[in-house]
Design a protein around this motif. Structure first.
Motif, short mmCIF file in Angstrom:
data_model
loop_
_atom_site.label_atom_id
_atom_site.label_comp_id
_atom_site.label_asym_id
_atom_site.label_seq_id
_atom_site.Cartn_x
_atom_site.Cartn_y
_atom_site.Cartn_z
N PHE A 103 91.81 55.78 107.16
CA PHE A 103 91.40 55.04 106.08
C PHE A 103 90.05 55.52 105.89
O PHE A 103 89.26 55.51 104.66
CB PHE A 103 90.95 53.69 106.66
CG PHE A 103 92.48 52.87 107.35
CD1 PHE A 103 93.48 53.43 106.95
CD2 PHE A 103 92.37 51.70 107.80
CE1 PHE A 103 94.72 52.74 107.30
CE2 PHE A 103 93.24 51.01 108.30
CZ PHE A 103 94.50 51.46 108.30
N HIS A 104 89.12 56.15 106.91
CA HIS A 104 87.80 56.66 106.63
C HIS A 104 86.94 55.60 106.17
O HIS A 104 85.99 55.69 105.19
CB HIS A 104 87.71 57.75 105.71
CG HIS A 104 88.53 59.06 106.53
ND1 HIS A 104 87.79 59.75 107.40
CD2 HIS A 104 89.67 59.63 106.31
CE1 HIS A 104 88.49 60.61 107.62
NE2 HIS A 104 89.67 60.61 107.15
N ILE A 105 86.82 54.35 106.63
CA ILE A 105 86.03 53.00 106.34
C ILE A 105 84.62 53.66 106.65
O ILE A 105 84.44 54.01 107.70
CB ILE A 105 86.30 52.00 107.18
CG1 ILE A 105 88.02 51.47 106.75
CG2 ILE A 105 85.63 50.72 106.70
CD1 ILE A 105 88.47 50.19 107.61
N GLY A 106 83.84 53.33 105.67
CA GLY A 106 82.33 53.85 105.68
C GLY A 106 82.04 54.97 104.55
O GLY A 106 81.27 55.22 104.47
N SER A 107 83.17 55.58 104.24
CA SER A 107 83.25 56.71 103.31
C SER A 107 83.03 55.96 101.83
O SER A 107 83.52 55.08 101.66
CB SER A 107 84.29 57.79 103.64
OG SER A 107 84.26 58.40 102.28
N PRO A 108 82.23 56.47 101.22
CA PRO A 108 82.33 56.25 99.61
C PRO A 108 83.52 56.39 99.03
O PRO A 108 83.83 55.70 97.90
CB PRO A 108 81.04 56.98 99.01
CG PRO A 108 80.93 58.44 99.88
CD PRO A 108 81.29 57.99 101.22
N ASP A 109 84.38 57.29 99.68
CA ASP A 109 85.68 57.36 98.91
C ASP A 109 86.95 56.76 99.74
O ASP A 109 88.02 57.03 99.14
CB ASP A 109 86.09 58.92 98.98
CG ASP A 109 85.04 59.72 98.54
OD1 ASP A 109 84.42 59.53 97.19
OD2 ASP A 109 84.35 60.68 99.08
N PHE A 110 86.55 55.77 100.34
CA PHE A 110 87.52 54.78 100.95
C PHE A 110 88.45 54.10 99.85
O PHE A 110 87.73 53.51 99.22
CB PHE A 110 86.87 54.08 101.92
CG PHE A 110 87.72 52.84 102.53
CD1 PHE A 110 89.23 53.02 102.81
CD2 PHE A 110 87.28 51.48 102.58
CE1 PHE A 110 89.99 51.89 103.28
CE2 PHE A 110 87.99 50.40 102.90
CZ PHE A 110 89.38 50.72 103.36
N ALA A 111 89.85 54.41 99.84
CA ALA A 111 90.50 53.51 98.78
C ALA A 111 90.88 52.14 99.34
O ALA A 111 92.13 52.03 99.70
CB ALA A 111 91.61 54.32 98.41
N ASN A 119 85.32 56.21 109.45
CA ASN A 119 84.79 57.63 108.93
C ASN A 119 83.73 58.19 109.96
O ASN A 119 83.90 59.50 110.16
CB ASN A 119 83.72 57.52 107.56
CG ASN A 119 83.89 58.84 106.97
OD1 ASN A 119 84.97 59.61 106.75
ND2 ASN A 119 82.97 59.57 106.17
N ASN A 120 82.73 57.33 110.53
CA ASN A 120 82.05 57.58 111.71
C ASN A 120 81.39 59.09 111.91
O ASN A 120 81.80 59.67 112.58
CB ASN A 120 83.01 57.68 113.05
CG ASN A 120 82.14 57.43 114.31
OD1 ASN A 120 81.14 56.61 114.22
ND2 ASN A 120 82.75 58.04 115.32
N VAL A 121 80.52 59.20 110.58
CA VAL A 121 79.81 60.62 110.41
C VAL A 121 78.52 59.98 111.39
O VAL A 121 78.09 59.14 111.35
CB VAL A 121 79.40 60.65 109.00
CG1 VAL A 121 78.56 61.77 108.94
CG2 VAL A 121 80.66 61.14 108.18
N THR A 122 78.23 61.04 112.33
CA THR A 122 76.86 60.70 112.88
C THR A 122 75.95 61.96 112.60
O THR A 122 76.46 62.85 111.83
CB THR A 122 77.35 60.95 114.61
OG1 THR A 122 77.72 62.44 114.87
CG2 THR A 122 78.38 59.80 114.92
N LYS A 123 74.86 61.94 113.22
CA LYS A 123 73.77 62.98 112.79
C LYS A 123 74.48 64.38 113.36
O LYS A 123 73.95 65.30 112.87
CB LYS A 123 72.62 62.46 113.60
CG LYS A 123 71.75 61.35 113.02
CD LYS A 123 70.37 61.19 113.72
CE LYS A 123 69.69 59.99 112.82
NZ LYS A 123 68.34 59.89 113.77
#
Length: 258
Positions: free
Chosen positions: A23-31, A58-62
């Motif tokens: 899903f990558h929830i949190g990404s601007p590209d989440f559909a 999506n959980n992108v971290t530093k």
């Protein structure tokens, strides 16, 4: 290796299993619109079950791949949003497998975000892999429940072309004997059967079983960030639908949306 039994009862003559992932929830590209379509489809029939196979967040971290400044939700907010999206369907969720995006936090702090999500939804958390023993229906042959084994893991990369992705998918067959192998991660929908012969010592013969290899798609559109930088191509959104019969050992996998 963890084996989780899903006993559905003899009155259940067939099920559909949706291996939802990426899903990558949190990404601007989440559909989000596409995910809601699949969730609504599952909700229309109690015998449509869901396996969450990683990268729900999506959980992108530093310290990870990706640009933390492009995220539209913080990791904490991503968990809350995932709970909001999935809670109406929690009774149909078999459990959650962790993905590489979620394991970023596991490595950095020892906290598993999708384990937190699983607790909030009150569904099993499987970690990086699981063998599901699915029992349903009543066989026409002997009256016993029909049993399937499914091995699921989020998976890994290792190539841009479909051939290399299929090689990774097929290598799951070297880990454990199962009827169905489910992998995610590549955002590419693939499903195909591959038979194998199994010796039957008491009868001095071999019987053939059909194994299915299934790669789920994703719910993330190709954006102008990481995918564009790395030259990844567009992929169809959604996931395969795995149909299991409770009257005979029969597996049918369909692609192309719901």
């Amino acid at each position: 290796m963890f084996v989780h039994e899903v006993a559905l009862g003899e009155s259940v003559h067939a099920i559909e299993l949706l291996p939802l992932s990426d899903f990558h929830i949190g990404s601007p590209d989440f559909a989000e619109d596409e995910l809601k379509k699949y969730l609504r489809y599952a909700g229309e029939d109690k015998n449509r079950l869901i396996l969450l196979n990683g990268d729900i967040l999506n959980n992108v971290t530093k310290n990870s791949v990706g640009n933390v400044y492009e995220e539209v939700l913080t990791p904490r907010e991503q968990i809350k949003e995932a709970k909001y999206q999935l809670e109406p369907y929690k009774d149909q969720i078999i459990g959650i497998v962790s993905g590489n995006h979620e394991r970023r936090t596991d490595r950095e702090s020892g906290i598993a975000p999708v384990e937190v999500l699983a607790d909030l939804l009150e569904v099993p958390y499987f970690g990086p892999e699981v063998v599901l023993k699915i029992k349903l229906g009543k066989s026409k042959v002997n009256g016993a429940p029909v049993v399937y084994h499914l091995y699921a893991t989020h998976g890994w990369g290792g190539g841009r072309k479909k051939g290399s992705k299929v090689n990774n998918l097929e290598s799951l067959g070297e880990i454990v004997v199962a009827d169905i192998y489910c992998m995610a991660h590549t955002h590419d929908m693939v499903a195909y059967p591959k038979p194998i012969k199994i010796p039957v010592p008491e009868h001095c013969m071999c019987r053939e079983i059909e194994r299915w290899f299934v790669s789920s798609g994703s719910f993330q559109r190709r954006g102008s960030g990481y995918a564009a930088e790395k030259g990844f191509t567009h992929q169809s959104l959604g996931c395969p639908v795995i149909k299991l019969s409770g009257r005979e050992r029969k597996i049918v996998v369909t692609l192309g949306g719901v």
